[in-house]
Write an enzyme that holds these catalytic residues in place. Structure first.
Site, PDB file in Angstrom:
ATOM      1  N   GLU A 205     -49.281  15.982  35.933  1.00 56.08           N
ATOM      2  CA  GLU A 205     -48.801  16.994  34.992  1.00 56.08           C
ATOM      3  C   GLU A 205     -47.778  17.893  35.690  1.00 56.08           C
ATOM      4  O   GLU A 205     -47.849  18.133  36.887  1.00 56.08           O
ATOM      5  CB  GLU A 205     -49.960  17.842  34.465  1.00 56.08           C
ATOM      6  CG  GLU A 205     -50.868  17.110  33.502  1.00 56.08           C
ATOM      7  CD  GLU A 205     -51.901  18.028  32.875  1.00 56.08           C
ATOM      8  OE1 GLU A 205     -52.188  17.856  31.682  1.00 56.08           O
ATOM      9  OE2 GLU A 205     -52.410  18.927  33.589  1.00 56.08           O
ATOM     10  N   GLU A 210     -47.617  16.830  29.977  1.00 50.94           N
ATOM     11  CA  GLU A 210     -48.968  17.310  29.691  1.00 50.94           C
ATOM     12  C   GLU A 210     -49.834  16.127  29.285  1.00 50.94           C
ATOM     13  O   GLU A 210     -49.447  15.313  28.441  1.00 50.94           O
ATOM     14  CB  GLU A 210     -48.944  18.356  28.565  1.00 50.94           C
ATOM     15  CG  GLU A 210     -50.303  18.883  28.162  1.00 50.94           C
ATOM     16  CD  GLU A 210     -50.912  19.824  29.198  1.00 50.94           C
ATOM     17  OE1 GLU A 210     -52.152  19.908  29.281  1.00 50.94           O
ATOM     18  OE2 GLU A 210     -50.125  20.469  29.935  1.00 50.94           O
TER      19      GLU A 210
END
Length: 907
Positions: A205, A210
């Protein structure tokens, strides 16, 4: 707009009072509460406070559910919620509390963005901006200050690109952001056709990536809940990838089992969720969020196991919200209501005149020719910017002239009205003096109707209203009735509430303020107050009293703006409302009693504001006599001025010629305003006698007949139909020129003196003596050029070159007028001038050029920033200078007179 379901605005107080219902108060008792009930109470109080902060201030009233004989505090959760709401370190600057019996009051002062600590602040308060951004691997909600700075950056970015390009607001290029996304390590996964269950991704990430795991069988609901905040965050930062079906710790692909979702439904859920996200554009684009969705097959041991959903989000040009921002306002008509996204953004950063980059010339005129009286950067949320022409009095000077406050001195003002009222009502002086005996410093400002002064309907039976502005007292509005009237308190309350709201939302007052009410009856034997609701039921804190002369003057300066403001001509040019202020001379005419001044001749020099006063007086007539629009008739000589007034929708507007047609309907007409009367004629009949008869039909009901004229601008030698000058009584004069730049005003003065020294036979000599009082607001630069001995083709080329210059420098065709001596000359030469202009610029389309070319006479009463006079001359030599005055006075900033003859003016 969503109306709040549980907050109620009290209609019968002269303030915004919001009832918040039963609330448990005190830290100890609130800690014992059911968590859901505690949360709902906190939300109600915070939403009510938000509404009042954004709406001019007011009071929240709560019924204490936990009865206590001893004072209690609100409770830490309520205090924290209010502190988070207000983007200021000083909560007590905006919030005060008071307990009276089992009622608890929160007194809320209007929010203002005054940057006392040197920082910039948002224009309104909000519970949530619904804006998110990425910070490393997190999505972060933007607080009020961060939101304001983010929106300001976006606005400035568009404004900067616009200023550089000299064109309309452009879309911000997306290509560079797309290249960044394609170089992102997640792009390879996004392009994949299949992945293996448990496959470890070669990246983690980041600010642009994400991971989300499908940890529930309710996958669709989960996606719907996650998308708004994350898409907003990516779009508002640098763009990025949102991957559903990856464990964020191990970075392994898990997907979502195919038994729980299918490929098409996943895409449909994503599309639906993103399509609902509100967006706001500062630029010209109307696009929504740009994104692509890939649903990638996930295989486990050679069989299709499920799906990985990847959303690639591009950086957005302006602002993307997770939902509509959460912010509230309140008024007595709608109650407490929420703002939609567009209105919220426009109020948050207040897209005022400085944002009108495409109107750079108008912005330049504003900064060079006007002085700011009220800035958006230091005022409550609903205020509009207020400017005065350079050379005119500042609001502080106007306040001292109209409402002077002196130490250890209490005055009644205006004195002439006070004496007149006392002579008409023998018990009035004693009645009011009894009320004022405890005050030693301040003013009692009298009016026949403060309601009418505030653009509300007046009320029959009201002798007068009096506004008390005194030291150690809150502002108080007294209404004095002739007879007992149960509706008197309603009238006083409505007027006081409007005054309080306008002091804040128009006048820009940033202190604590309420307006108390008192209704007195002259016929009462004991001079006692009438019955009715009274705001005194709420005991305001002492901080709502005016503590000293400085606070009184601050409030009175706000009152000056309330009473003297009118919408500026720059409003249309800049695309946002800007207010100007009347001069004292204009205000004194406007303040006349309509019951006493049913008939009035107003003589005004060119550019002295006659038409502005005509419009304002029609609004006053409407409110004083409770008139319908069709009851007020405005008559002028030319069609363009008629159309201009008609668009204001305050009256029925016609030309004199229409008024004199035999079948003209006069049944509904009660009041008549005549403008530019010096150019009226009697060829269609005696217009003056017809208007006089109409306004004298009803002897028992006052009917208004006001005539505005300027003999200096007489443009013909025929009979005007006006009565002899000596019979034009009562009469007022406007001698201060407020429209024109210095050089143009000097030119007007010279021509006016020329006319006075050698007037046309049709003009009464006595009417021209007012030129001795001629003066203007100095300090405005401009152009006044006379070019002689030119042929028409030379004139056309010169006009085209100047138009090209002005259009290139930010003016529009709407700022320019090219005026010919007659309509025939305009018709014969317009095409040649237009052709020359279009050879140099493409900014003149058919819609604009219709309003650009006209004759001097037809353009009478109107104005433009730039005016060209093309070979002005008249068949009747005696009125040549009058026609030139009419031409020159149309120009606010730049005047060019082009003539075939060497010296047309003989200066």
């Amino acid at each position: 707009m969503e109306i709040h379901p549980s907050l109620v605005v009290e209609p019968s107080y002269p303030d915004l009072i919001i009832h918040a219902g039963e609330v448990t108060l005190g830290e100890k008792d609130r800690n014992k509460m059911d968590s859901k009930k505690k949360r709902l109470e906190k939300a109600r109080i915070t939403e009510a406070a938000c509404a009042l902060l954004n709406s001019g201030g007011g009071v929240i009233v709560m019924q204490m559910s936990n009865k206590s004989e001893h004072p209690v505090e609100m409770g830490l959760d309520l205090e924290t919620s209010l502190r988070e709401l207000i983007p200021s370190s000083d909560l007590q600057a905006f919030i005060e509390t008071k307990q009276q019996g089992d009622l608890f009051y929160i007194f809320v002062k209007s929010w203002s963005c005054s940057p006392k600590d040197g920082s910039t602040k948002p224009r309104i308060c909000s519970l949530s901006s619904s804006l998110y951004c990425r910070s490393l691997t997190s999505k972060l909600p933007l607080d009020s200050k961060e939101t304001f700075e983010f929106l300001e950056r976006k606005k400035t970015c568009v404004k900067g690109s616009l200023t550089d390009g000299k064109g309309p607001p452009a879309k911000i290029p997306r290509l560079m952001y797309q290249n960044d996304l394609e170089s992102n390590p997640a792009f390879e996964i996004f392009q994949s056709e299949r992945l293996e269950y448990g496959q470890r991704l070669p990246f983690s990430e980041s600010a642009s990536i994400e991971f989300k795991q499908f940890s529930t069988r309710r996958a669709h609901e989960y996606i719907k809940s996650v998308i708004p905040e994350y898409i907003s965050a990516f779009a508002n930062t640098q763009g990025g990838y949102l991957l559903f079906g990856v464990d964020d710790e191990s970075k392994r692909v898990l997907g979502c089992p195919k038994d729980n979702v299918d490929r098409d439904s996943l895409k449909a859920v994503v599309n639906e969720a993103i399509s609902k996200l509100p967006v706001f554009h500062f630029c010209s684009s109307k696009e929504k969020v740009s994104y692509k969705t890939r649903v990638i097959d996930v295989f486990k041991e050679g069989n299709l196991y499920g799906y990985l959903c990847v959303i690639k989000v591009e950086r957005f040009c302006c602002a993307v919200f997770s939902e509509a921002p959460i912010s509230w306002m309140a008024d007595k008509e709608n109650g407490v209501y929420s703002l939609n996204t567009e209105k919220w953004v426009r109020m948050m950063v207040d897209i005022g005149p400085e944002a009108a980059s495409s109107k750079q010339s108008s912005l330049d005129d504003l900064s060079k020719d006007f002085e700011c009286q009220l800035s958006l950067s230091n005022s409550p949320p609903h205020c509009r910017p207020v400017y005065s022409k350079k050379g005119l009095e500042h609001k502080g000077d106007l306040q001292k002239r109209l409402f002077q406050v002196s130490a250890d001195c209490f005055k009644y003002t205006p004195e002439s009205l006070w004496r007149e009222l006392c002579s008409q009502h023998e018990r009035l002086e004693n009645l009011i003096s009894q009320q004022m005996c405890s005050f030693s410093c301040g003013l009692l400002i009298l009016s026949r109707s403060w309601a009418v002064d505030l653009n509300l309907e007046g009320k029959q039976g009201v002798i007068c209203d009096a506004l008390l502005i005194a030291e150690n007292s809150p502002p108080t509005l007294y209404t004095i009735l002739e007879e007992q009237d149960e509706l008197g308190q309603d009238y006083c309350t409505r007027t006081a509430f409007t005054l309080k709201q306008k002091l804040v939302n128009t006048g820009g007052y940033t202190g604590r303020v309420c307006v108390m009410t008192k209704v007195l009856c002259l016929s009462s034997q004991n001079n006692i107050e009438t019955n009715g609701n009274s705001v005194s039921l709420i005991d305001y804190p002492r901080s709502y009293n005016l503590a000293n002369i400085q606070e009184m003057e601050d409030l009175l300066q706000a009152l000056v703006i309330v009473l003297l403001n009118f919408s500026s001509f720059l409003s249309d040019q800049l695309g946002c409302e800007i207010l100007n202020l009347l001069t004292v001379q204009q205000y004194e005419i406007l303040s006349k009693s309509l019951h006493k001044t049913r008939k009035l001749f107003v003589h005004g020099m060119p550019g002295s504001g006659k038409t502005i006063i005509a419009m304002k007086i029609m609004e006053k007539i409407k409110n004083t006599f409770h008139c319908e629009r069709d009851s007020i008739l405005y008559i002028c000589e030319n069609q363009l001025l008629r159309d201009f007034i008609r668009a204001k929708n305050v009256c029925r507007a016609v030309t004199r010629k229409t008024f004199m047609t035999p079948n003209f309907e006069v049944e509904k007409i009660q009041h008549i305003i005549v403008d530019e009367a010096q150019n009226f004629r009697t060829e269609n009949g005696d217009w003056y006698m017809k208007a006089k008869r109409i306004t004298q039909r009803m002897k028992t009901c006052p009917q208004i007949f006001w005539i505005f004229l300027d003999y200096f601008q007489t443009s013909h030698q025929k009979e005007s139909g006006l009565p002899d000058f000596l019979h034009q009584y009562p009469k007022e004069e406007l001698t201060k020129v407020v429209r024109n730049a210095d050089k143009i005003a000097e030119f007007l003065q010279k021509i006016s003196e020329k006319i006075r020294s050698n007037p046309p036979p049709i003009i009464p000599r006595e009417s021209l003596n007012m030129v001795c009082e001629f003066n203007w607001s100095q300090g405005v630069s401009g152009t006044c050029k006379l070019l002689t001995s030119l042929g028409l083709e030379q004139m056309a080329r010169y006009v085209a070159e100047r138009c090209y210059f002005f259009l290139k420098n930010g003016y529009s065709a709407q700022d320019i007028a090219v005026l010919f001596s007659t309509e025939d000359e305009k018709d014969n030469n317009e095409d040649m001038f237009l052709r020359e202009i279009r050879n140099r610029t493409s900014q003149i389309d058919d819609a604009y050029h219709l309003y650009m070319f006209d004759s001097i006479r037809r353009f009478s009463g109107l104005e433009r920033s730039i005016v060209f006079g093309i070979d002005p001359r008249t068949a009747e030599k005696s009125i040549f200078h009058n026609l030139m005055l009419c031409l020159a006075s149309r120009a606010r900033k730049h005047l060019y007179i082009l003539s075939k003859v060497p010296n047309p003016f003989n200066f």
